[in-house]
Motif scaffolding. Structure first.
Motif: not given
Length: 439
Positions: A228-233, A398-404, A427-434, A436-437
């Motif tokens: 699970e994504l934990t970037v926003e911390s 996580g499987a989504g690392l290339p997109v992240l 926040e901008e990066g995570v919203r873009a990831y979400e 496309q993930a």
């Protein structure tokens, strides 16, 4: 290897292939397993260093003595970013696969999708679980609690620094925190134009890797153990703010990538006098660019963040997995275990390519503690590495690392440049990831 229809459909979808890619013929590598005798293994890897090590290990009595098999290894060179795709397309087409595959850490998340790792690779957990915490860095290659590849090198990050320049400038070599060192670095940059660190302003992979190296040290991460994504911390914000502050004051120099010509020039002319990078950077970054500075560089553990974290981090790596359900699968598992999970194999790996052991207790043995490094002024380098591995942070993928990576690279770069604040960038990066993930 024989794959059933359900596996074929999953692999086909993961590879982005149409059903026309399927073939009805079975792989010539399939058949009853060989239990003993001559085992002519095949290997795909992107790095000639691994090719040399494994071909030599195949006839090294210290490593393979007493095995039920007699080994040889034939190596094919495959680019790191093409190896996973090639494995999938070969499997879908029922064409020959290697017995061993070298999977670059940043590419392994592609194996986490659609049960690809489970379908293609042997579960190595029976080898690793008995070692427990003694075996380091299994997390990046774990899917649903199962380990599918063994890391070649801990890729332990330390701070390399020019001892002569630190002495000339009056920079202590034992500064305890990043905050203290950045204050010193800002003054040095203002006085001399020299920098005590670097960040990347190149491609998304290099940008995010640099951010992640700091983040792991601080105790954060991009993903947790469940993927699970934990970037926003709070840790992510703190790290990105520190990077931006370093760039703003000149304590950190912004360079395209850690290995390119601009970095080489900064090392050669003394503008870059310290950097945090993994152990392999000494060979591929420092010795490759500034061989004439041998004896001037040293390594120390990374200063802590005053608010927490460790003196250690990691970046990069390559792990080897065994392709399942082949004639030589059992032989390949035996060979990999002997090469990667025994003291003899780990010592041979170090002398073959300076690959750090992944068995934690080896760092305290005389065989490693007594090693001195001429490039680092004959420093007993395993005193530094040993302290680092005691605090080596967990590292989950996580499987989504290339997109992240593609989603975060731009916002992180803008934050480093002071064009956007750290929290907004994340926040901008995570919203873009979400958006496309993969689901």
């Amino acid at each position: 290897m024989t794959i059933d229809r359900r596996q074929l459909l999953r692999l086909t979808a993961a590879a982005g292939l149409g059903t026309g890619a399927l073939a009805s013929c079975a792989s010539p590598t399939a058949g009853p397993p060989l239990r003993s005798g001559q085992a002519d293994l095949t290997m795909w890897t992107h790095d000639p260093g691994y090719a040399s090590f494994f071909t030599e290990a195949a006839t090294d009595a210290e490593i393979v003595g007493g095995s039920a098999w007699t080994y040889s290894v034939e190596v094919a060179s495959v680019a790191a970013d093409a190896l996973v795709t090639r494995m999938i397309t070969q499997a879908v087409a029922q064409r020959p696969l290697p017995t061993l595959a070298g999977l670059e850490l940043g590419q392994f998340p592609r194996m986490m999708r659609a049960d690809i790792a489970e379908n293609l690779l042997v579960d190595l957990t029976p080898l690793t679980e008995s070692l427990g915490d003694r075996l380091l860095k299994t997390q990046p290659y774990t899917v649903d609690g199962k380990v599918y590849a063994l890391e070649s090198d801990n890729s332990v990050s330390v701070m390399y620094y020019r001892a002569d320049e630190f002495e000339r400038l009056g920079i202590p070599d034992d500064v305890e925190t990043w905050e203290e060192l950045l204050d010193i670095g800002a003054q040095v940059a203002a006085d001399t134009g020299q920098s005590i660190g670097m960040v990347s302003d190149g491609d998304n992979t290099a940008i995010v890797q640099g951010f992640m190296q700091f983040l792991l040290q601080r105790g954060g991460g991009l993903f947790d153990a469940d993927g699970e994504l934990t970037v926003e911390s709070e840790e992510s914000v703190e790290v990105l703010e520190l990077m931006a502050e370093g760039v703003r004051t000149g304590a950190f120099v912004s360079l395209t990538d850690p290995y390119g010509s601009a970095t080489g020039a900064a090392l050669k002319d003394g503008r870059l006098i310290a950097t945090v990078m993994p152990n392999w950077y000494k060979v591929y970054g420092l010795e490759a660019n500034v061989p004439d500075q041998a004896g001037l560089w040293r390594a120390r553990n990374i200063p802590r963040f005053s608010s927490g974290g460790s003196i250690s981090s990691t970046m990069g790596g390559t792990a080897f997995g065994v392709v399942k359900d082949q004639v030589l699968t059992d032989a390949a598992v035996d060979f990999l275990e002997r090469s990667y999970l025994t003291p003899e194999g780990q010592l041979a790996r170090y002398w073959a390519g300076a690959y750090l052991p992944t068995l934690a207790d080896l760092y305290e043995t005389p065989e490693f503690q007594d090693i001195t490094d001429p490039y680092l002024g004959d420093q007993r380098i395993f005193e530094t590495y040993g302290a680092a591995v005691e605090e080596l942070p967990g590292f989950y993928q996580g499987a989504g690392l290339p997109v992240l990576r593609d989603s975060l690279g731009g916002p992180i770069l803008r934050a480093q440049r002071g064009e956007i604040d750290a929290e907004a960038a994340l926040e901008e990066g995570v919203r873009a990831y979400e958006r496309q993930a993969p689901r």
